[in-house]
Motif scaffolding. Structure first.
Motif, mmCIF file in Angstrom:
data_model
loop_
_atom_site.group_PDB
_atom_site.id
_atom_site.type_symbol
_atom_site.label_atom_id
_atom_site.label_comp_id
_atom_site.label_asym_id
_atom_site.label_seq_id
_atom_site.Cartn_x
_atom_site.Cartn_y
_atom_site.Cartn_z
ATOM 1 N N LEU A 1 20.738 -84.719 78.165
ATOM 2 C CA LEU A 1 19.369 -84.386 78.537
ATOM 3 C C LEU A 1 18.727 -85.609 79.186
ATOM 4 O O LEU A 1 18.809 -86.722 78.655
ATOM 5 N N GLY A 2 18.108 -85.404 80.329
ATOM 6 C CA GLY A 2 17.370 -86.481 81.001
ATOM 7 C C GLY A 2 16.057 -86.751 80.273
ATOM 8 O O GLY A 2 15.753 -86.137 79.250
ATOM 9 N N ALA A 3 15.277 -87.665 80.824
ATOM 10 C CA ALA A 3 14.034 -88.013 80.132
ATOM 11 C C ALA A 3 12.919 -88.345 81.121
ATOM 12 O O ALA A 3 12.156 -89.277 80.932
ATOM 13 N N GLY A 4 12.859 -87.562 82.213
ATOM 14 C CA GLY A 4 11.753 -87.738 83.137
ATOM 15 C C GLY A 4 11.974 -88.850 84.137
ATOM 16 O O GLY A 4 11.330 -89.896 84.061
ATOM 17 N N ALA A 5 12.914 -88.653 85.056
ATOM 18 C CA ALA A 5 13.149 -89.625 86.125
ATOM 19 C C ALA A 5 13.781 -88.898 87.300
ATOM 20 O O ALA A 5 14.964 -88.579 87.282
ATOM 21 N N TYR A 6 12.971 -88.639 88.310
ATOM 22 C CA TYR A 6 13.415 -87.917 89.506
ATOM 23 C C TYR A 6 14.600 -88.611 90.162
ATOM 24 O O TYR A 6 15.507 -87.963 90.681
ATOM 25 N N VAL A 7 14.598 -89.955 90.128
ATOM 26 C CA VAL A 7 15.646 -90.710 90.824
ATOM 27 C C VAL A 7 17.031 -90.361 90.279
ATOM 28 O O VAL A 7 18.035 -90.494 90.975
ATOM 29 N N CYS A 8 17.104 -89.875 89.045
ATOM 30 C CA CYS A 8 18.395 -89.525 88.451
ATOM 31 C C CYS A 8 19.021 -88.298 89.108
ATOM 32 O O CYS A 8 20.171 -87.960 88.815
ATOM 33 N N GLY A 9 18.301 -87.623 89.983
ATOM 34 C CA GLY A 9 18.909 -86.562 90.775
ATOM 35 C C GLY A 9 19.848 -87.130 91.834
ATOM 36 O O GLY A 9 20.713 -86.426 92.347
ATOM 37 N N GLU A 10 19.680 -88.405 92.169
ATOM 38 C CA GLU A 10 20.602 -89.093 93.078
ATOM 39 C C GLU A 10 21.890 -89.316 92.293
ATOM 40 O O GLU A 10 21.851 -89.827 91.169
ATOM 41 N N GLU A 11 23.031 -88.942 92.866
ATOM 42 C CA GLU A 11 24.233 -88.824 92.031
ATOM 43 C C GLU A 11 24.668 -90.113 91.340
ATOM 44 O O GLU A 11 25.125 -90.077 90.208
ATOM 45 N N SER A 12 24.508 -91.258 92.005
ATOM 46 C CA SER A 12 24.961 -92.485 91.343
ATOM 47 C C SER A 12 23.977 -92.934 90.268
ATOM 48 O O SER A 12 24.362 -93.513 89.257
ATOM 49 N N ALA A 13 22.679 -92.654 90.471
ATOM 50 C CA ALA A 13 21.687 -92.939 89.428
ATOM 51 C C ALA A 13 21.919 -92.013 88.237
ATOM 52 O O ALA A 13 21.773 -92.404 87.079
ATOM 53 N N LEU A 14 22.291 -90.769 88.547
ATOM 54 C CA LEU A 14 22.585 -89.797 87.493
ATOM 55 C C LEU A 14 23.758 -90.289 86.643
ATOM 56 O O LEU A 14 23.727 -90.204 85.410
ATOM 57 N N ILE A 15 24.772 -90.839 87.305
ATOM 58 C CA ILE A 15 25.930 -91.340 86.563
ATOM 59 C C ILE A 15 25.516 -92.520 85.675
ATOM 60 O O ILE A 15 25.913 -92.603 84.512
ATOM 61 N N GLU A 16 24.697 -93.410 86.232
ATOM 62 C CA GLU A 16 24.197 -94.532 85.421
ATOM 63 C C GLU A 16 23.500 -93.999 84.169
ATOM 64 O O GLU A 16 23.684 -94.490 83.065
ATOM 65 N N SER A 17 22.666 -92.991 84.368
ATOM 66 C CA SER A 17 21.918 -92.413 83.256
ATOM 67 C C SER A 17 22.856 -91.748 82.246
ATOM 68 O O SER A 17 22.661 -91.858 81.041
ATOM 69 N N LEU A 18 23.881 -91.074 82.755
ATOM 70 C CA LEU A 18 24.895 -90.462 81.881
ATOM 71 C C LEU A 18 25.591 -91.518 81.030
ATOM 72 O O LEU A 18 26.010 -91.256 79.907
ATOM 73 N N GLU A 19 25.707 -92.711 81.593
ATOM 74 C CA GLU A 19 26.361 -93.798 80.856
ATOM 75 C C GLU A 19 25.405 -94.456 79.866
ATOM 76 O O GLU A 19 25.753 -95.454 79.236
ATOM 77 N N GLY A 20 24.186 -93.923 79.791
ATOM 78 C CA GLY A 20 23.221 -94.431 78.814
ATOM 79 C C GLY A 20 22.354 -95.551 79.359
ATOM 80 O O GLY A 20 21.659 -96.215 78.600
ATOM 81 N N LYS A 21 22.389 -95.769 80.679
ATOM 82 C CA LYS A 21 21.614 -96.865 81.252
ATOM 83 C C LYS A 21 20.345 -96.351 81.918
ATOM 84 O O LYS A 21 20.103 -95.149 81.963
ATOM 85 N N HIS A 22 19.554 -97.296 82.455
ATOM 86 C CA HIS A 22 18.426 -96.835 83.252
ATOM 87 C C HIS A 22 18.947 -96.411 84.619
ATOM 88 O O HIS A 22 19.960 -96.915 85.109
ATOM 89 N N GLY A 23 18.266 -95.445 85.228
ATOM 90 C CA GLY A 23 18.818 -94.771 86.397
ATOM 91 C C GLY A 23 18.500 -95.430 87.718
ATOM 92 O O GLY A 23 17.668 -94.954 88.469
ATOM 93 N N VAL A 24 19.194 -96.515 88.020
ATOM 94 C CA VAL A 24 19.040 -97.140 89.339
ATOM 95 C C VAL A 24 20.272 -96.787 90.174
ATOM 96 O O VAL A 24 21.398 -96.940 89.696
ATOM 97 N N PRO A 25 20.054 -96.287 91.395
ATOM 98 C CA PRO A 25 21.201 -95.897 92.222
ATOM 99 C C PRO A 25 22.144 -97.068 92.472
ATOM 100 O O PRO A 25 21.707 -98.199 92.657
ATOM 101 N N ARG A 26 23.432 -96.780 92.469
ATOM 102 C CA ARG A 26 24.440 -97.809 92.701
ATOM 103 C C ARG A 26 24.558 -98.132 94.185
ATOM 104 O O ARG A 26 24.124 -97.361 95.037
ATOM 105 N N ILE A 27 25.207 -99.259 94.438
ATOM 106 C CA ILE A 27 25.567 -99.601 95.812
ATOM 107 C C ILE A 27 26.762 -98.741 96.187
ATOM 108 O O ILE A 27 27.743 -98.666 95.447
ATOM 109 N N ARG A 28 26.658 -98.062 97.340
ATOM 110 C CA ARG A 28 27.770 -97.212 97.778
ATOM 111 C C ARG A 28 28.196 -97.614 99.178
ATOM 112 O O ARG A 28 27.305 -97.848 100.009
#
Lengths: 246, 605
Positions: B325-352
């Motif tokens: 379950l997310g916790a209110g962060a639109y940026v986590c819709g970006e796939e790499s930020a979503l993965i960060e969030s899935l890993e239990g971190k804050h959702g900052v998009p990765r360098i791709r």
């Protein structure tokens, strides 16, 4: 003959080795690309966006783009200078940067890059945020008004000093550099002015106490030569006006 | 707060239930907060200790997500959805009314700690608003009568479980069904099909289908699955992006509510194709109300052999699904930020690069697809690629779910073959007097009536599904200002042009909206917008200026009629700034005013 792979940067051949980025290859070839959150001693971060270049026509950050043979990279073109100027101006209005009253003026990478990209005024409306100054440490002072969130002190303290003194917390415009103690005070940490973290700040956020204005204005690191010729303040030894310990 | 011993025990139990895994950090913090209503320092420190993480890391995560609180909040925490569609339905008036009834300001907690009221980004209930969340659970169709009842319930400390069920009712409002929503789907049909055909043949069907990412980016699904299948590594993952945060979109909510089996089936067959044993659904925090039913569906699928070990009796087919379950962060819709969030971190998009197909969850090859994409993949498995490709246009095969809201008689979900015109959609939903639409959400396109002949497909107007209608009674600039505020709230703060640029843009639009802007400010918006489009680190910042840039072209009069005729106006109100000085000095003489107009206004009682 086996020719070393290269890319073209502003018409110049820049050779590179596997694993290098556009930034590290350019730096090694002696070509300056303006930057703030990048420091060759640390993993690229890509957050300040000052090092934007055009790679085969597409704008990308030089510090995070892997070098590849055949790329055509543009850096010193007016379009990019304008972009970089805009980003510098954003950094200036986001914090409280009062160059004439700052001890780092003349030896500040933020200021020097701003000059380099031709920024003459902050242009945008100032945010005038309220940030504290932390003077709790006997040897150093932190002025959070000048932090540009490059995370270099965070990385240095964590990865080199092994102390994990700093962190960035919060989201969006509320993102802040914080000190990892319950009180949030630097004085309560094991931070020392000999730490790597004390040598990497590209602005006047982390200052060493008791040593103000040792070099007169006019004779400082960037006073006589532009940053493109002098290099980063973190890479220049203290004896020559930089921050790196001799 | 609870007794110290109980408190420590509660935290320990929660961490233990999550296996002491740091990837579960966000889930753990959510549950701790459920018990304590907020996250005091002692709780964060204990979580850090139990997980073996540094306290600053845990605090950093807590401070990143909107729904996690590091300051005390009310036992009843009410957040009004503040999308423009909620505003059209009168949410601001209701928000002020509720705050007044509780005697608090917006964003405040009542002194007794019982209730707090604030706002949040779009909660995806645009077709049944004004909407709100209470302790994370969705409230729909708010009106004064409902709020009066809520005030009684809160003041009476009535537990949420005893509140009237109809307050929480979420309807699906499917108005038009095509191949995805229309045809019956038998549970297990897709999984059986992929077992029968084999993974290669399934990939062939996917190639034939032409299916593209339905979240809006439109990347070919077959190419993504193939890249992940071919990526080196034994352990791979399937991730379903159900972080439907784009304001005005709610089609994934309907799929998860009414078609969860179809989505889970799509994920399962993806697992079979790429060789993954584990899948995750990243469900946006706003859809928490769905969690219980979704977990029950997963359990039923395990019991019927469609999920878990030896699926359909094939010992080589093991795949399970977990929900984060997310916790209110639109940026986590970006796939790499979503993965960060899935890993239990804050959702900052990765360098791709690298991309998730080779370095995704825990740096393992990972397919991240939207809810609708997995649902379509399941249908393709059963019906075949050609069947799917018979719908749509040359570059956009199949159908698209649109979420209709705003000024129309029949808001809800509409499924169309790709290529449908905006005009046709407007007619079907009963939008009689539209002056414009916001397509694909604030990050998408602002489209005026002269462009209603355009087609909805990747070749023309690409969309993830949001479709908000503005009729001629509306002020487009109300919407644009609302969108710029949305991006200020949702910027992760990592890169300079997004962190600072979103606020600068919001302030410029506000300046014009409140009648203080000049022509120069419009030029300034364009310049700033161009910087953000190319300079930002991820798609959030790159698309954040779109509504402003589009509306400057499409609705110039919305800006121009508000402009001052002067060449330049300062960013602040000069007269208001002088008023403070006048009050301090007690001066009211003509010399204390800028001009005669201010003097006359100032002299009025």
């Amino acid at each position: 003959m086996n020719e070393q792979p290269h890319f073209i940067l502003d018409g110049r051949r820049v050779p590179f080795e596997d694993g290098q980025t556009l930034m590290t290859a350019a730096l090694e070839a002696g070509v300056y690309i303006p930057h703030l959150c990048f420091n060759p001693e640390f993993t690229p971060h890509g957050s300040c966006r000052v090092c934007l270049v055009k790679v085969n026509g597409r704008v990308q950050a030089a510090c995070t783009t892997p070098a590849a043979a055949g790329l055509t990279v543009q850096s010193e073109i007016e379009e990019l200078r304008e972009l970089r100027r805009g980003i510098l101006q954003m950094l200036f209005v986001e914090g409280n940067h009062v160059c004439p009253a700052c001890e780092k003026s003349g030896a500040c990478q933020l200021q020097a890059v701003a000059y380099y990209v031709g920024m003459l005024a902050p242009h945008y409306t100032h945010f005038y945020p309220r940030h504290p100054v932390d003077a709790s440490h006997p040897e150093a002072v932190i002025d959070f008004n000048r932090c540009i969130l490059c995370e270099l002190c965070v990385r240095a303290s964590r990865d080199v000093d092994g102390k994990n003194v700093f962190a960035i917390q919060g989201r969006g415009l509320q993102a802040r550099l914080v000190v990892n103690t319950p009180s949030g005070q630097l004085g309560a940490t094991s931070f020392s002015i000999d730490d790597k973290a004390a040598q990497v700040c590209p602005t006047g956020t982390i200052l060493i106490k008791h040593r103000g204005y040792e070099t007169p204005i006019g004779q400082r690191l960037y006073d006589r030569k532009p940053i493109s010729m002098v290099g980063d303040v973190a890479q220049v030894p203290e004896s020559q006006g930089g921050r790196r310990h001799d | 707060m609870a007794e110290p011993m109980t408190f420590a025990q509660t935290v320990r139990d929660i961490v233990r239930r999550h296996g002491g895994l740091s990837t579960r950090l966000l889930q753990i913090l959510r549950e701790v907060q459920d018990h304590l209503t907020w996250l005091p320092s002692e709780a964060l420190e204990q979580v850090a200790e139990e997980l073996g993480l540094s306290p600053d890391k845990v605090r950093g995560v807590a401070k990143f997500y909107s729904f996690l609180y590091t300051d005390p909040r009310g036992s009843y925490d009410i957040l009004f959805s503040d999308n423009i569609t909620d505003r059209m339905l009168g949410n601001r008036e209701l928000l002020h009314y509720l705050c007044e009834r509780f005697g608090i300001g917006i964003g405040e907690t009542r002194a007794d700690g019982v209730v707090s009221v604030g706002t949040t980004s779009c909660t995806g209930m645009c077709d049944q608003g004004p909407a709100a969340l209470v302790n994370g659970y969705t409230l729909t169709r708010l009106d004064r009568a409902r709020l009066d009842r809520i005030v009684e319930l809160v003041n009476g400390r009535i537990p949420l479980e005893q509140w009237p069920r109809e307050f929480f009712e979420v309807t699906s409002n499917i108005r038009r069904a095509d191949i995805l929503l229309g045809r019956h789907f038998a549970d297990g049909a897709a999984v059986r099909a992929v077992l029968r055909r084999g993974p290669e043949a399934m990939l062939d069907e996917l190639v034939k289908s032409g299916l593209r990412g339905q979240g809006g980016a439109g990347y070919k699904s077959a190419a993504k699955w193939m890249a992940c299948r071919n990526a080196p590594g034994e352990v791979k993952y399937v991730v379903c992006n159900a972080d439907e945060g784009e304001p005005g979109t709610f089609k994934d909510r309907v799929l998860m509510q009414d078609f969860a089996d179809l989505v889970f089936e799509g994920m399962t067959l993806c697992g079979r194709v790429i060789g993954a044993r584990q899948g995750f659904v990243y469900l946006r925090g706003e859809y928490r109300y769905l969690l219980k039913a979704l977990r029950e569906t997963l359990q039923r699928r395990r019991e019927t052999g469609l999920l878990g070990e030896a699926i359909l009796g094939d010992p080589s087919f093991n795949f399970d699904i977990d929900i984060h379950l997310g916790a209110g962060a639109y940026v986590c819709g970006e796939e790499s930020a979503l993965i960060e969030s899935l890993e239990g971190k804050h959702g900052v998009p990765r360098i791709r690069p690298p991309f998730p197909t080779t370095h995704g969850y825990l740096n393992r090859p990972t397919v991240v697809n939207n809810v609708e994409t997995f649902a379509a993949a399941a249908k393709i498995a059963v019906e075949g690629g050609e069947w799917f490709a018979s719908r749509g246009t040359a570059e956009s095969k199949g159908t698209k779910l649109l979420s209709l809201s705003g000024d129309c008689e029949r808001p809800g979900i509409y499924e169309y073959p790709f290529g449908v015109t905006v005009q046709r959609v407007l007619e079907d939903c009963g939008a009689r007097d539209a002056q414009g639409i916001q397509m694909a959400g604030p990050a998408g396109h602002t489209v005026s009536a002269k462009q209603f002949g355009r087609r909805i497909c990747f070749e023309d107007l690409a969309t993830g599904g949001s479709f908000m209608v503005f009729d001629r009674s509306r002020d487009i600039l109300d919407g644009i200002r609302n969108f710029t505020q949305f991006f200020v709230h949702e910027s992760c703060g990592f890169c300079t042009p997004c962190r600072v640029g979103t606020s600068l843009m919001r302030d410029l639009v506000t300046k014009v909206h409140t009648g203080h802007g000049t022509r120069q400010d419009l030029e300034e918006m364009r310049k700033l917008g161009r910087i953000m489009q190319v300079a930002c680190h991820c798609g959030l910042g790159q698309t954040a200026p779109n509504p402003v840039l589009d509306s400057l072209d499409e609705f110039p009069e919305a800006y121009e009629r508000r402009l001052r005729s002067t060449a330049y106006e300062p960013a602040f109100d000069l007269n208001a700034a002088l008023e403070e000085a006048r009050q301090l000095t007690g001066r009211r003489d003509p010399g204390a005013y800028l001009n005669e107009r201010d003097l006359l206004l100032g002299a009025m009682p």
